[in-house]
Design a protein around this motif. Structure first.
Motif, PDB file in Angstrom:
ATOM      1  N   VAL A 179      70.014  72.858  62.641  1.00 12.30           N
ATOM      2  CA  VAL A 179      70.182  74.048  61.811  1.00 12.30           C
ATOM      3  C   VAL A 179      68.823  74.550  61.329  1.00 12.30           C
ATOM      4  O   VAL A 179      68.533  75.758  61.382  1.00 12.30           O
ATOM      5  N   PHE A 180      67.975  73.633  60.878  1.00 12.46           N
ATOM      6  CA  PHE A 180      66.624  74.031  60.462  1.00 12.46           C
ATOM      7  C   PHE A 180      65.870  74.696  61.609  1.00 12.46           C
ATOM      8  O   PHE A 180      65.209  75.729  61.431  1.00 12.46           O
ATOM      9  N   ASN A 181      65.950  74.108  62.793  1.00 14.86           N
ATOM     10  CA  ASN A 181      65.264  74.710  63.937  1.00 14.86           C
ATOM     11  C   ASN A 181      65.732  76.134  64.180  1.00 14.86           C
ATOM     12  O   ASN A 181      64.929  77.036  64.452  1.00 14.86           O
ATOM     13  N   ASN A 182      67.009  76.359  64.069  1.00  9.63           N
ATOM     14  CA  ASN A 182      67.574  77.691  64.270  1.00  9.63           C
ATOM     15  C   ASN A 182      67.074  78.669  63.208  1.00  9.63           C
ATOM     16  O   ASN A 182      66.600  79.776  63.511  1.00  9.63           O
ATOM     17  N   LEU A 183      67.155  78.266  61.946  1.00 12.21           N
ATOM     18  CA  LEU A 183      66.780  79.158  60.845  1.00 12.21           C
ATOM     19  C   LEU A 183      65.294  79.515  60.880  1.00 12.21           C
ATOM     20  O   LEU A 183      64.905  80.658  60.598  1.00 12.21           O
ATOM     21  N   TYR A 184      64.452  78.525  61.206  1.00 13.80           N
ATOM     22  CA  TYR A 184      63.008  78.776  61.219  1.00 13.80           C
ATOM     23  C   TYR A 184      62.559  79.497  62.486  1.00 13.80           C
ATOM     24  O   TYR A 184      61.702  80.385  62.435  1.00 13.80           O
ATOM     25  N   GLU A 185      63.128  79.143  63.613  1.00 10.98           N
ATOM     26  CA  GLU A 185      62.688  79.754  64.866  1.00 10.98           C
ATOM     27  C   GLU A 185      63.039  81.234  64.951  1.00 10.98           C
ATOM     28  O   GLU A 185      62.325  82.010  65.578  1.00 10.98           O
ATOM     29  N   ARG A 186      64.134  81.628  64.331  1.00 11.04           N
ATOM     30  CA  ARG A 186      64.483  83.047  64.373  1.00 11.04           C
ATOM     31  C   ARG A 186      63.843  83.838  63.232  1.00 11.04           C
ATOM     32  O   ARG A 186      64.035  85.034  63.118  1.00 11.04           O
ATOM     33  N   GLY A 187      63.110  83.150  62.379  1.00 13.01           N
ATOM     34  CA  GLY A 187      62.354  83.831  61.340  1.00 13.01           C
ATOM     35  C   GLY A 187      63.087  84.080  60.048  1.00 13.01           C
ATOM     36  O   GLY A 187      62.554  84.732  59.143  1.00 13.01           O
ATOM     37  N   GLN A 188      64.299  83.540  59.901  1.00 15.29           N
ATOM     38  CA  GLN A 188      65.014  83.715  58.633  1.00 15.29           C
ATOM     39  C   GLN A 188      64.326  82.933  57.520  1.00 15.29           C
ATOM     40  O   GLN A 188      64.132  83.441  56.423  1.00 15.29           O
TER      41      GLN A 188
END
Length: 384
Positions: free
Chosen positions: A343-352
C-alpha cells in the motif's frame, strides 16, 4: 403510500465494564451485566419508552489486541459463537419482552461458510426476538485486528452473501426508522457511513472499542470529531457505544475509556459519558424531525453530491482484496501489517504521499520492514 408518524422514543447507549474472556463459558458474565443494564434503562426511562439499545464492540467476549502475541487466532476461536445462537437469543428475549431493537457489535463469530476464521460481527435483534440484521466489519485496521473482513476474502464472500452495496452494508426499514450499523474503525473514514447513508440509514448504531491511543479524550478527541462528521455528512443520528472499563491482564482498566455519545442528524453532540466507567446514556430520537430536516435543500449533504468526479479514487484497489482466502486465515498480526508495504509503495509511487526528506518512494516500505524486524527481534511483535 404515506407513512405513519413515528413518535419520539428513547435510545439507550450502554457503556459497560467488559471482561476479556478465554472461552465461551466466560461469556455469560458479560452477557448478564449488559442484560441488567438494559433492564435498568428500560425501567428508569419509562416516560418516553425505550425502543432502541446500542452495545459496544466486543461487549460479549472482549478481545485481546494481538500486538505482542498474547492473543492469537486460536484464542479467539475458543470463544467464537454463531449468530443466531444461544447467546444472542438471550438478548432476543429482552427485545421481545419490551418491544426493543438491540444492536451489539464486535461479536467474535464463526461463520459456517468459512469455519477456519472469525468475523467481527454486528447484529440487530428486533421485537420478535429474532436477528433482523447482521453486518461483518469492513475496515479492520491492519495494525490491530486479526478478524476477517469481507474484503480479505472478497470474491468468495460475495458468492455466498452477495456483493452489492445493500448486501455489504445493510439497512433495515423498521417502525422506529431505518437502522444501520458500523463498527469501530469503520467510522474513521467516510466510506462505510456513506454506504449506509446511501442505503437510507436514519440511525447508525456504532459499537466501538475505541482505545485511548486512538484519541478518545481531549485534546485530540478523534473519536468524537470524526463521528460528528459521519453524522453530519449523512444527516442521520449516530449512537456510539464504547467500553466503560475492562478487566484483562494485558490492558489498563481505562484501555477504552468510555466517551460513549449520541449525535444528531446535524452533527450536534446530544449526550456523552466522558469517563472510563459504566453508564447508561439515554437520548430522545425524533425520526420525524430528521425527515423534515432532510426535505430542505440548503446545506443538504446528499442533494448536492456530484459523484462523477470521484470515481477514479475507487477504481483501483488501495489495500488489496482477497489476501486471506479459504484455508489461509490471518494467523499473526504481522501478516496484515506486511501487506501495508504494498500500500505504501502504491501511495508514494503515484505521488499521493511525498516521502520524508532524503528518502525515495520505495524506501518507505523498506522502513516499515525494518520496524517489523526490530519489533520481532526484541519481542515486541510475534512472528507467528
Amino acid at each position: 403510500m404515506a407513512r405513519e408518524r413515528i413518535d419520539p422514543y428513547t435510545a439507550l447507549i450502554i457503556q459497560p465494564e467488559v471482561n476479556v474472556v478465554s472461552d465461551k463459558e466466560g461469556i455469560q458474565l458479560n452477557l448478564d451485566r449488559v442484560k441488567n443494564l438494559i433492564h435498568f434503562g428500560v425501567g428508569y426511562y419509562w416516560e418516553v419508552p425505550v425502543r432502541l439499545v446500542v452495545l459496544p464492540e466486543y461487549f460479549l467476549q472482549g478481545v485481546g489486541t494481538p500486538g505482542k502475541g498474547e492473543s492469537k487466532i486460536g484464542d479467539q476461536m475458543k470463544k467464537a459463537v454463531t449468530i443466531p445462537g444461544p447467546e444472542i437469543d438471550q438478548l432476543g428475549e429482552i427485545a421481545k419482552e419490551y418491544g426493543l431493537y438491540i444492536c451489539g457489535g464486535g461479536v467474535v463469530e464463526q461463520v459456517p461458510e468459512f469455519p477456519d476464521r472469525w468475523f467481527n460481527t454486528n447484529f440487530i435483534v428486533g421485537p420478535t426476538g429474532e436477528v433482523v440484521l447482521k453486518y461483518h466489519k469492513w475496515h479492520i485496521n491492519a495494525s490491530l485486528g486479526l478478524g476477517t473482513s469481507p474484503h480479505d476474502i472478497f470474491d468468495e464472500y460475495c458468492e455466498h452473501f452477495g456483493g452489492s452495496i445493500k448486501d455489504l452494508f445493510p439497512v433495515i426499514d423498521t417502525e422506529i426508522g431505518k437502522l444501520g450499523t458500523m463498527t469501530c474503525h469503520d467510522g474513521c473514514t467516510p466510506e462505510v457511513s456513506r454506504a449506509l447513508g446511501y442505503n437510507g440509514a436514519e440511525v447508525i448504531c456504532h459499537p466501538g472499542a475505541i482505545q485511548e491511543v486512538e484519541g478518545v479524550s481531549q485534546p485530540w478527541d478523534f473519536w468524537k470529531f470524526t463521528r460528528r462528521t459521519r453524522a453530519h455528512d449523512n444527516m442521520c443520528y449516530l449512537l456510539g457505544s464504547n467500553w466503560g472499563s475492562v478487566n484483562y491482564d494485558y490492558y489498563p482498566k481505562a484501555f477504552c475509556p468510555g466517551h460513549s455519545f449520541a449525535i444528531d442528524y446535524t452533527g450536534m453532540l446530544l449526550r456523552e459519558a466522558p469517563y472510563p466507567s459504566e453508564q447508561v446514556l439515554a437520548v430522545t430520537i425524533d425520526i420525524e424531525a430528521l425527515r423534515h430536516y432532510r426535505t430542505r435543500t440548503n446545506h443538504n449533504c446528499w442533494v448536492d453530491v456530484r459523484t462523477e468526479g470521484f470515481r477514479e479514487m475507487y477504481t483501483n484497489p488501495i489495500y488489496p482484496p482477497n489476501r486471506f482466502p479459504s484455508g489461509k486465515p490471518p494467523k499473526a498480526l504481522v501478516e496484515k501489517i506486511s501487506i501495508c508495504k504494498e500500500v505504501f509503495n502504491n501511495l508514494y509511487e503515484r505521488g499521493q504521499f511525498t516521502p520524508p526528506a532524503g528518502m525515495e518512494p520505495g524506501e518507505v516500505s523498506e522502513l516499515l520492514q525494518k520496524r517489523i524486524d526490530y519489533a520481532q527481534s526484541t519481542g515486541r511483535l510475534q512472528k507467528t
